[in-house]
Enzyme design. Structure first.
Site, PDB file in Angstrom:
ATOM      1  N   ARG A 150       0.585   4.860  17.079  1.00  0.00           N
ATOM      2  CA  ARG A 150       0.162   5.583  16.151  1.00  0.00           C
ATOM      3  C   ARG A 150       0.332   7.362  16.359  1.00  0.00           C
ATOM      4  O   ARG A 150       0.761   8.059  15.653  1.00  0.00           O
ATOM      5  CB  ARG A 150      -1.468   5.835  15.689  1.00  0.00           C
ATOM      6  CG  ARG A 150      -1.773   4.171  15.049  1.00  0.00           C
ATOM      7  CD  ARG A 150      -0.834   3.650  14.184  1.00  0.00           C
ATOM      8  NE  ARG A 150      -1.252   2.479  13.216  1.00  0.00           N
ATOM      9  CZ  ARG A 150      -0.370   1.940  12.550  1.00  0.00           C
ATOM     10  NH1 ARG A 150       0.704   2.060  12.257  1.00  0.00           N
ATOM     11  NH2 ARG A 150      -0.978   0.754  11.986  1.00  0.00           N
ATOM     12  N   SER A 199      -3.936  -9.246   8.174  1.00  0.00           N
ATOM     13  CA  SER A 199      -3.158  -8.007   7.937  1.00  0.00           C
ATOM     14  C   SER A 199      -2.721  -7.726   9.430  1.00  0.00           C
ATOM     15  O   SER A 199      -3.303  -8.187  10.456  1.00  0.00           O
ATOM     16  CB  SER A 199      -4.411  -6.890   7.821  1.00  0.00           C
ATOM     17  OG  SER A 199      -3.999  -5.713   8.400  1.00  0.00           O
ATOM     18  N   ASP A 239       0.822  -1.364   0.032  1.00  0.00           N
ATOM     19  CA  ASP A 239      -0.012  -0.101  -0.160  1.00  0.00           C
ATOM     20  C   ASP A 239       0.906   1.229   0.073  1.00  0.00           C
ATOM     21  O   ASP A 239       0.704   1.948  -0.797  1.00  0.00           O
ATOM     22  CB  ASP A 239      -0.995   0.208   1.195  1.00  0.00           C
ATOM     23  CG  ASP A 239      -1.977  -0.978   1.052  1.00  0.00           C
ATOM     24  OD1 ASP A 239      -2.216  -1.348  -0.197  1.00  0.00           O
ATOM     25  OD2 ASP A 239      -2.789  -1.404   2.286  1.00  0.00           O
TER      26      ASP A 239
HETATM   27  N1  ARG Z   1      -7.849  -3.473  16.389  1.00  0.00           N
HETATM   28  C1  ARG Z   1      -6.493  -2.751  16.513  1.00  0.00           C
HETATM   29  C2  ARG Z   1      -6.512  -1.187  16.795  1.00  0.00           C
HETATM   30  O1  ARG Z   1      -7.187  -0.717  16.258  1.00  0.00           O
HETATM   31  C3  ARG Z   1      -5.088  -3.315  15.744  1.00  0.00           C
HETATM   32  C4  ARG Z   1      -5.270  -2.646  14.384  1.00  0.00           C
HETATM   33  C5  ARG Z   1      -3.963  -3.192  13.615  1.00  0.00           C
HETATM   34  N2  ARG Z   1      -4.050  -3.456  12.255  1.00  0.00           N
HETATM   35  C6  ARG Z   1      -4.039  -4.654  11.868  1.00  0.00           C
HETATM   36  N3  ARG Z   1      -3.575  -4.864  10.726  1.00  0.00           N
HETATM   37  N4  ARG Z   1      -4.103  -5.799  12.691  1.00  0.00           N
HETATM   38  O2  ARG Z   1      -5.635  -0.702  17.605  1.00  0.00           O
END
Ligand code: ARG
Length: 414
Positions: free
Chosen positions: A93, A175, A13
């Site tokens: 993040r 993912s 991506d």
């Molecule tokens: N559900 C988790 C969150 O929102 C992890 C998301 C991470 N992405 C993944 N590709 N698993 O913090």
């Protein structure tokens, strides 16, 4: 040409984004790869960014900053989302956002970009964090923008046409997002909540059934809420977490299968592995049980949930978070001591706690000789404690023949 700083992971991506952003926006891309303990070869990711066409590619080691300013504060807070998820991805993040903004300032960029989709929490965390830190910067989210036209097949076609290397190995059906605090895995067969996660969904832990029959014991030392040593050896936070991930992972500790409530209104199924996080939260909680009062524990549990929601929902840089952080800091003044943990076949059990500030007092608790608890004081205490109930029973309930909690009424005359 205006510049944009792209959070670059090296995946398909964001690789496509390196080409797509200049095409669509006429901007020059600076790729920023932040190392939060991702386990990838970051130098080759950097080179890949340049090969694809980034004007500049930067790698930043964010591990210590991540641990000191995000992970340990969350540990001190006891922040676990919906009682299950130690928030690894969610904690990464805001730091990546911060570094995007810092790099944008240093490079004189007008925008930042990230590869999050339009369905997840991460887009919210990036957009909201950047808006809080640098309201003037534009945020570009290519994957969210091209959602309508760019299917997976089209994306691969685009990549091939533009000389972007597409992974030849059969890509994982999941993912996955990884940093020091945990591994998040979703999609593929995990989208069926009836299906047990297959072993391929896990990357850090052995199946508990195949873990050693002999337990491992580890003593974790805390200084005001922060883990500082393992088995008497003082370690920096990054090393301590890395070692615990390894050790607890070998014993199958830290697997979390969670059906969670996303901020964008969707329920989603995610499989986490967080051996160090699970072990450290268990140990930290045990030490708090010993060093916090009953009232502090109750208030703090509520604050912990608030902070977990704040982190999950992308509000890391809010004033509300800052206020609650100050409360948490204050609670940790005496959370110093050591905790002995047993790791065995997927379980992490606290088997010993010790603190110089312990509120557990043997001479008060003991049933043996040495008991200094004033037994006669209990009598008067109970009398006053029960007084409101006694009064209400006598004045209201018994005369009316009221049946408390639907039990057969107690007749005054027997
Ligand atoms: N559900 C988790 C969150 O929102 C992890 C998301 C991470 N992405 C993944 N590709 N698993 O913090």
């Amino acid at each position: 040409m205006d510049k944009v700083v792209l959070a670059y992971s090296g995946g398909l991506d964001t690789s496509v984004a390196i080409k797509w952003i200049p095409e669509k926006y006429g901007m020059e891309v600076i790729a920023l790869t932040v190392d939060l303990g991702s386990e990838h070869d970051l130098e080759s990711i950097r080179e890949k960014a340049l090969t694809i066409g980034a004007a500049k590619a930067i790698v930043v080691d964010g591990k210590q900053m991540f641990v000191d300013h995000f992970v340990f504060p969350a540990l001190k807070a006891g922040a676990i989302y919906e009682g299950a998820y130690p928030l690894a991805t969610a904690l990464g993040r805001p730091l990546i956002s911060y570094l995007l903004v810092k790099t944008a300032r240093a490079e004189g960029a007008k925008a930042v970009a990230h590869g999050s989709t339009g369905k997840g929490n991460d887009q919210v965390r990036f957009d909201v964090s950047v808006a809080a830190l640098a309201p003037d910067l534009k945020v570009i989210a290519p994957v969210r923008e091209w959602a309508a036209e760019m299917t997976r097949d089209k994306e691969i076609e685009y990549a091939q046409q533009h000389g972007i290397p597409v992974p030849v190995t059969a890509e994982t059906p999941f993912s996955i997002d990884v940093n020091l605090w945990g591994r998040s895995c979703e999609a593929g067969v995990l989208e069926d909540p009836w299906t047990e996660p297959p072993e391929e969904a896990y990357g850090w832990t052995v199946p508990p059934t195949q873990a050693p029959d002999e337990p491992a014991y580890v003593t974790i030392e805390f200084d005001r809420g922060i883990p500082v040593a393992l088995d008497g050896e003082r370690l920096d936070g990054v090393t301590l977490i890395t070692r615990l991930n390894d050790l607890a992972g070998q014993h199958g500790v830290g697997r979390i299968d969670h059906l969670e409530n996303r901020l964008v209104g969707i329920k989603s199924r995610e499989v986490y592995e967080a051996p160090a996080a699970v072990t450290l939260h268990a140990a930290h909680q045990a030490l708090e049980k010993m060093t916090l009062s009953k009232d502090q524990m109750r208030t703090k549990a509520w604050v912990a949930q608030q902070i977990a929601d704040i982190i999950y929902n992308g509000l890391w840089f809010s004033a509300n978070h800052q206020d609650l952080r100050a409360y948490v800091e204050s609670t940790q003044r005496y959370v110093t001591g050591k905790v002995r943990v047993k790791l065995l076949k997927g379980n992490c059990t606290v088997v010993g706690v010790d603190s110089p500030h312990s509120l557990y007092q043997k001479h008060l608790a003991t049933y043996d000789t040495g008991d200094q608890f004033d037994h006669t004081a209990a009598l008067g205490f109970i009398k006053l404690w029960g007084l409101p109930l006694q009064t209400q029973a006598r004045v209201q309930m018994l005369p009316q023949g009221e049946e408390p909690l639907s039990l057969p009424s107690v007749k005054a005359d027997g």
